[in-house]
Design a protein around this motif. Structure first.
Motif, PDB file in Angstrom:
ATOM      1  N   ARG A  35       0.843  -1.210   0.000  1.00 39.29           N
ATOM      2  CA  ARG A  35       0.000   0.000   0.000  1.00 39.29           C
ATOM      3  C   ARG A  35       0.874   1.254   0.000  1.00 39.29           C
ATOM      4  O   ARG A  35       0.619   2.199  -0.730  1.00 39.29           O
ATOM      5  N   HIS A  38       2.591   1.622  -3.516  1.00 35.36           N
ATOM      6  CA  HIS A  38       1.694   1.758  -4.677  1.00 35.36           C
ATOM      7  C   HIS A  38       0.468   2.557  -4.238  1.00 35.36           C
ATOM      8  O   HIS A  38      -0.639   2.011  -4.150  1.00 35.36           O
ATOM      9  N   ALA A  41      -2.736   2.428  -6.436  1.00 34.70           N
ATOM     10  CA  ALA A  41      -3.284   1.124  -6.826  1.00 34.70           C
ATOM     11  C   ALA A  41      -4.549   0.789  -6.034  1.00 34.70           C
ATOM     12  O   ALA A  41      -4.682   1.155  -4.868  1.00 34.70           O
ATOM     13  N   SER A  42      -5.457   0.067  -6.692  1.00 34.14           N
ATOM     14  CA  SER A  42      -6.652  -0.427  -6.001  1.00 34.14           C
ATOM     15  C   SER A  42      -6.262  -1.621  -5.136  1.00 34.14           C
ATOM     16  O   SER A  42      -5.181  -2.199  -5.312  1.00 34.14           O
ATOM     17  N   GLU A  44      -7.502  -4.512  -5.333  1.00 35.84           N
ATOM     18  CA  GLU A  44      -7.399  -5.645  -6.260  1.00 35.84           C
ATOM     19  C   GLU A  44      -6.011  -5.673  -6.903  1.00 35.84           C
ATOM     20  O   GLU A  44      -5.373  -6.720  -6.991  1.00 35.84           O
ATOM     21  N   GLU A  45      -5.529  -4.496  -7.327  1.00 36.12           N
ATOM     22  CA  GLU A  45      -4.191  -4.412  -7.936  1.00 36.12           C
ATOM     23  C   GLU A  45      -3.105  -4.767  -6.925  1.00 36.12           C
ATOM     24  O   GLU A  45      -2.136  -5.452  -7.263  1.00 36.12           O
ATOM     25  N   LEU A  46      -3.268  -4.325  -5.688  1.00 27.44           N
ATOM     26  CA  LEU A  46      -2.291  -4.672  -4.653  1.00 27.44           C
ATOM     27  C   LEU A  46      -2.235  -6.183  -4.458  1.00 27.44           C
ATOM     28  O   LEU A  46      -1.156  -6.749  -4.293  1.00 27.44           O
ATOM     29  N   GLN A  48      -2.811  -8.426  -6.674  1.00 28.26           N
ATOM     30  CA  GLN A  48      -2.115  -9.020  -7.817  1.00 28.26           C
ATOM     31  C   GLN A  48      -0.603  -8.828  -7.705  1.00 28.26           C
ATOM     32  O   GLN A  48       0.177  -9.646  -8.193  1.00 28.26           O
ATOM     33  N   LEU A  49      -0.179  -7.734  -7.055  1.00 24.36           N
ATOM     34  CA  LEU A  49       1.243  -7.448  -6.884  1.00 24.36           C
ATOM     35  C   LEU A  49       1.876  -8.292  -5.773  1.00 24.36           C
ATOM     36  O   LEU A  49       3.089  -8.445  -5.726  1.00 24.36           O
ATOM     37  N   PRO A  53       0.024 -13.993  -4.934  1.00 19.99           N
ATOM     38  CA  PRO A  53      -1.126 -13.092  -5.086  1.00 19.99           C
ATOM     39  C   PRO A  53      -2.202 -13.348  -4.027  1.00 19.99           C
ATOM     40  O   PRO A  53      -2.363 -14.468  -3.557  1.00 19.99           O
ATOM     41  N   LYS A  56      -8.537  -9.265  -3.034  1.00 20.93           N
ATOM     42  CA  LYS A  56      -8.769  -7.894  -2.577  1.00 20.93           C
ATOM     43  C   LYS A  56      -9.143  -7.893  -1.090  1.00 20.93           C
ATOM     44  O   LYS A  56      -8.652  -7.085  -0.315  1.00 20.93           O
TER      45      LYS A  56
END
Length: 98
Positions: A35, A38, A41-42, A44-46, A48-49, A53, A56
């Motif tokens: 967090r 990034h 980033a949403s 959801e994107e976090l 994925q990172l 994985p 959300k």
């Protein structure tokens, strides 16, 4: 989440990591670092990172626990909590409409 809210969340997470220092469980620290690194980033994107994985909801839960743990410690120590890292500018609506 608006980009302003994400920036405010990142500020709270950075403060949480500062408060807890070495006492942060690794899985919470990893979510917090994502967090903080990034900010736009949403969740959801976090997720994925993350490695591996995460969903959300898993990211949100870990960040929530990180903040709760830090706020509890801040209260015990009598120091400013994670909310203290959020400035009025971070919360103003984009476009400055008043």
């Amino acid at each position: 989440m608006s980009s302003r809210a994400a920036v405010a969340a990142a500020a709270r997470v950075s403060r949480a990591l500062e408060i807890l220092g070495d006492e942060v469980p690794e899985h919470l620290q990893a979510a917090g670092r994502l967090r903080a690194e990034h900010t736009q980033a949403s969740l959801e994107e976090l997720g994925q990172l993350a490695d591996p994985p995460m969903t959300k909801d898993a990211v949100a839960g870990r960040i929530r626990r990180l903040l709760q743990t830090a706020d509890k410690k801040a209260a015990e120590l009598g120091i400013p909590d994670t909310e203290s890292a959020v400035t009025a500018e971070m919360l103003e609506e984009e476009g400055g409409g008043r």
